[in-house]
Design a protein around this motif. Structure first.
Motif, PDB file in Angstrom:
ATOM      1  N   GLU A 120      -0.476  -8.060  -5.304  1.00  0.00           N
ATOM      2  CA  GLU A 120      -1.470  -7.695  -4.208  1.00  0.00           C
ATOM      3  C   GLU A 120      -2.605  -6.593  -4.726  1.00  0.00           C
ATOM      4  OE1 GLU A 120      -1.564  -5.528   0.278  1.00  0.00           O
ATOM      5  OE2 GLU A 120       0.325  -6.244  -0.937  1.00  0.00           O
ATOM      6  N   HIS A 121      -2.269  -5.648  -5.541  1.00  0.00           N
ATOM      7  CA  HIS A 121      -3.372  -4.767  -5.924  1.00  0.00           C
ATOM      8  C   HIS A 121      -3.858  -4.803  -7.314  1.00  0.00           C
ATOM      9  CE1 HIS A 121      -2.412  -2.295  -2.085  1.00  0.00           C
ATOM     10  NE2 HIS A 121      -1.126  -2.733  -2.219  1.00  0.00           N
ATOM     11  N   GLY A 122      -3.047  -5.731  -7.998  1.00  0.00           N
ATOM     12  CA  GLY A 122      -3.360  -5.627  -9.641  1.00  0.00           C
ATOM     13  C   GLY A 122      -4.429  -7.039  -9.938  1.00  0.00           C
ATOM     14  N   GLU A 123      -4.741  -7.843  -8.596  1.00  0.00           N
ATOM     15  CA  GLU A 123      -5.346  -8.966  -8.706  1.00  0.00           C
ATOM     16  C   GLU A 123      -4.729 -10.143  -9.661  1.00  0.00           C
ATOM     17  OE1 GLU A 123      -9.448  -7.696  -9.860  1.00  0.00           O
ATOM     18  OE2 GLU A 123      -9.538  -6.616  -8.132  1.00  0.00           O
ATOM     19  N   VAL A 285       4.530   6.778  -9.947  1.00  0.00           N
ATOM     20  CA  VAL A 285       5.181   5.822 -10.870  1.00  0.00           C
ATOM     21  C   VAL A 285       4.330   4.717 -10.790  1.00  0.00           C
ATOM     22  CG1 VAL A 285       6.975   4.117 -10.902  1.00  0.00           C
ATOM     23  CG2 VAL A 285       7.494   6.479 -10.440  1.00  0.00           C
ATOM     24  N   LEU A 286       3.796   4.149  -9.646  1.00  0.00           N
ATOM     25  CA  LEU A 286       2.759   3.014  -9.589  1.00  0.00           C
ATOM     26  C   LEU A 286       1.729   3.143 -10.259  1.00  0.00           C
ATOM     27  CD1 LEU A 286       3.333   2.006  -5.979  1.00  0.00           C
ATOM     28  CD2 LEU A 286       4.161   0.643  -7.658  1.00  0.00           C
ATOM     29  N   ALA A 287       0.905   4.333 -10.253  1.00  0.00           N
ATOM     30  CA  ALA A 287      -0.295   4.607 -10.821  1.00  0.00           C
ATOM     31  C   ALA A 287       0.052   4.631 -12.465  1.00  0.00           C
ATOM     32  CB  ALA A 287      -0.800   6.170 -10.494  1.00  0.00           C
ATOM     33  N   ALA A 288       1.106   5.124 -12.923  1.00  0.00           N
ATOM     34  CA  ALA A 288       1.466   5.214 -14.338  1.00  0.00           C
ATOM     35  C   ALA A 288       1.797   3.698 -14.827  1.00  0.00           C
ATOM     36  CB  ALA A 288       2.666   6.071 -14.515  1.00  0.00           C
ATOM     37  N   MET A 289       2.440   2.814 -14.004  1.00  0.00           N
ATOM     38  CA  MET A 289       2.443   1.547 -14.414  1.00  0.00           C
ATOM     39  C   MET A 289       1.366   0.668 -14.453  1.00  0.00           C
ATOM     40  SD  MET A 289       5.064  -1.306 -12.077  1.00  0.00           S
ATOM     41  CE  MET A 289       6.264   0.060 -12.217  1.00  0.00           C
ATOM     42  N   THR A 297      -6.309   0.458 -10.050  1.00  0.00           N
ATOM     43  CA  THR A 297      -5.383   1.894  -9.515  1.00  0.00           C
ATOM     44  C   THR A 297      -4.596   1.284  -8.454  1.00  0.00           C
ATOM     45  OG1 THR A 297      -7.604   3.260  -9.678  1.00  0.00           O
ATOM     46  CG2 THR A 297      -5.366   4.019  -8.401  1.00  0.00           C
ATOM     47  N   GLY A 298      -3.399   1.569  -8.797  1.00  0.00           N
ATOM     48  CA  GLY A 298      -2.239   1.020  -8.052  1.00  0.00           C
ATOM     49  C   GLY A 298      -2.124   1.521  -6.509  1.00  0.00           C
ATOM     50  N   PRO A 299      -1.488   1.175  -5.684  1.00  0.00           N
ATOM     51  CA  PRO A 299      -1.327   1.600  -4.338  1.00  0.00           C
ATOM     52  C   PRO A 299      -0.573   3.042  -4.270  1.00  0.00           C
ATOM     53  CG  PRO A 299       0.478  -0.172  -4.630  1.00  0.00           C
ATOM     54  CD  PRO A 299      -0.537   0.162  -5.950  1.00  0.00           C
ATOM     55  N   ALA A 300      -0.816   3.704  -3.265  1.00  0.00           N
ATOM     56  CA  ALA A 300      -0.167   4.891  -2.978  1.00  0.00           C
ATOM     57  C   ALA A 300       1.489   4.820  -2.794  1.00  0.00           C
ATOM     58  CB  ALA A 300      -0.816   5.710  -1.884  1.00  0.00           C
ATOM     59  N   GLU A 301       1.663   3.641  -1.975  1.00  0.00           N
ATOM     60  CA  GLU A 301       3.073   3.408  -1.794  1.00  0.00           C
ATOM     61  C   GLU A 301       3.487   2.046  -2.020  1.00  0.00           C
ATOM     62  OE1 GLU A 301       5.178   5.441  -0.626  1.00  0.00           O
ATOM     63  OE2 GLU A 301       3.623   7.406  -0.139  1.00  0.00           O
ATOM     64  N   LEU A 302       4.488   1.573  -1.875  1.00  0.00           N
ATOM     65  CA  LEU A 302       5.205   0.477  -2.140  1.00  0.00           C
ATOM     66  C   LEU A 302       4.943  -0.475  -0.746  1.00  0.00           C
ATOM     67  CD1 LEU A 302       8.555   1.135  -3.733  1.00  0.00           C
ATOM     68  CD2 LEU A 302       6.694  -0.284  -4.867  1.00  0.00           C
ATOM     69  N   PRO A 303       4.696  -1.901  -0.898  1.00  0.00           N
ATOM     70  CA  PRO A 303       4.576  -2.622   0.448  1.00  0.00           C
ATOM     71  C   PRO A 303       5.776  -2.314   1.367  1.00  0.00           C
ATOM     72  CG  PRO A 303       4.164  -4.036  -1.516  1.00  0.00           C
ATOM     73  CD  PRO A 303       4.844  -2.664  -2.059  1.00  0.00           C
ATOM     74  N   ALA A 304       5.377  -2.368   2.569  1.00  0.00           N
ATOM     75  CA  ALA A 304       6.168  -1.952   3.879  1.00  0.00           C
ATOM     76  C   ALA A 304       6.894  -3.315   3.924  1.00  0.00           C
ATOM     77  CB  ALA A 304       5.374  -1.611   4.946  1.00  0.00           C
ATOM     78  N   GLY A 305       8.071  -3.283   4.700  1.00  0.00           N
ATOM     79  CA  GLY A 305       8.956  -4.342   5.031  1.00  0.00           C
ATOM     80  C   GLY A 305       9.854  -4.621   4.038  1.00  0.00           C
TER      81      GLY A 305
END
Length: 344
Positions: A120-123, A285-289, A297-305
């Motif tokens: 979703e965020h990394g295209e 963790v997501l930013a470093a990954m 830049t990665g999301p601030a949180e993991l996807p909800a749900g």
């Protein structure tokens, strides 16, 4: 010429079984140009039929990309199939070179959510558990190395189709990690895992009764697992009996951690994080990954749900299962014994 197949019956023994040619009963319809799997929408590589040296593509009315489990969406929505010989598979004019991320894991560690975040965020196009790669693990002992590499290259090319992808295979595919990174060094590598006891509790609950043969023919189940996790077969041979559930889980956890470490020892730059890391600091963790993978830049949180909603591993499905009781002490003792063997 490739063969167009009419789907007569779906015959998969249980939903989480590894994809294979026996999942469908088909009848031949006509010879077709192999390029149909690239030019007509709805075709995707499902599995290999090594006995006939063919690759099977399902035709679906939905895109399995982005589904919680790619192989399950292909099976559930299949309306027909096309069979290509291995030679036709290798010759398909797939545009561009594959690129993206291989997201390896032990399972039960947030990997489906992370794969969705990468897509979703990394295209990237998300491919969560394409089972043709799982099949290659089981076929590897039967193949010459050159043929295994040819099949791996063609399968990844057909899965990617020139798009940057986030491929999150089943946990077993870490067995092919070294080969895949030899063939596709342009892919970033990520490995996620969970602390052993927490992982075992989650695994025991999630996979309780997933295969009816667990109770009717446990030896056959361990035979299949031994082809996916060679340590299961080796440990079973060493002790000279069927393994306990604790021993099987310990073999899986240790084998997959050992394979990830072996990748690092080969010089592969593997980004590693635990489920516990993800829970404690998702944005860090997501930013470093994402930085490791060369992505925006990665999301601030993991996807909800629930990332596995609608599957046998959804939260609602697993919470309804109490899972078999297992001896936590025996599990941890076996983990320790296996690590001692691995370090020798």
């Amino acid at each position: 010429m490739a063969q167009l197949l009419a789907l007569v019956e779906k015959t998969k023994p249980y939903p989480l079984a590894v994809a294979g040619p026996a999942d469908f009963r088909c009848e031949p319809v006509a010879a077709v140009d192999p390029g149909i799997v690239l030019t007509e929408p709805g075709h995707s590589l499902y599995c290999l039929d090594h006995d006939t040296r063919r690759a099977l593509f399902t035709r679906t009315d939905v895109d399995p990309c982005g589904a919680p489990f790619y192989f399950q969406a292909q099976y559930e929505h299949a309306t027909g199939l096309v069979a290509l010989s291995y030679d036709e598979l290798h010759a398909l004019p797939v545009p561009g070179e594959p690129s993206g991320v291989f997201l390896y894991s032990t399972g039960r560690c947030g990997s489906t959510l992370v794969g969705a975040a990468l897509a979703e965020h990394g295209e990237l196009t998300g491919l969560s558990e394409p089972d043709v790669l799982t099949q290659l693990v089981t076929l590897a002992p039967r193949l010459r190395e050159a043929e295994l590499r040819d099949l791996a290259r063609s399968c990844v090319r057909l899965l990617s189709r020139g798009r940057p992808v986030a491929i999150k295979p089943r946990s077993f595919v870490i067995e092919l990690g070294a080969l895949l990174h030899d063939e596709f060094p342009q892919f970033a590598a990520v490995f996620l895992y969970r602390e052993p006891l927490s992982w075992a509790r989650s695994t025991a609950r999630a996979f309780a009764g997933y295969d009816p043969a667990l109770t009717t023919d446990p030896a056959a189940v361990q035979d299949r697992l031994g082809r996916l996790i060679p340590l299961v077969a080796r440990w079973r041979q060493r002790v000279g009996r069927l393994l306990s559930p604790e021993e099987v889980m310990a073999c899986q956890w240790v084998a997959q951690l050992e394979r990830a470490l072996a990748l690092r020892h080969r010089g592969v730059d593997v980004f590693t994080a635990t489920y516990e890391d993800l829970l404690a600091d998702p944005p860090g963790v997501l930013a470093a990954m994402f930085a490791h993978c060369g992505l925006p830049t990665g999301p601030a949180e993991l996807p909800a749900g629930d990332s596995q909603e609608g599957t046998p591993l959804s939260r609602s499905a697993t919470s309804a299962r109490s899972g078999p009781g297992f001896d936590e002490t025996a599990f941890m003792r076996t983990v320790a014994e296996l690590w001692v063997e691995a370090l020798r």
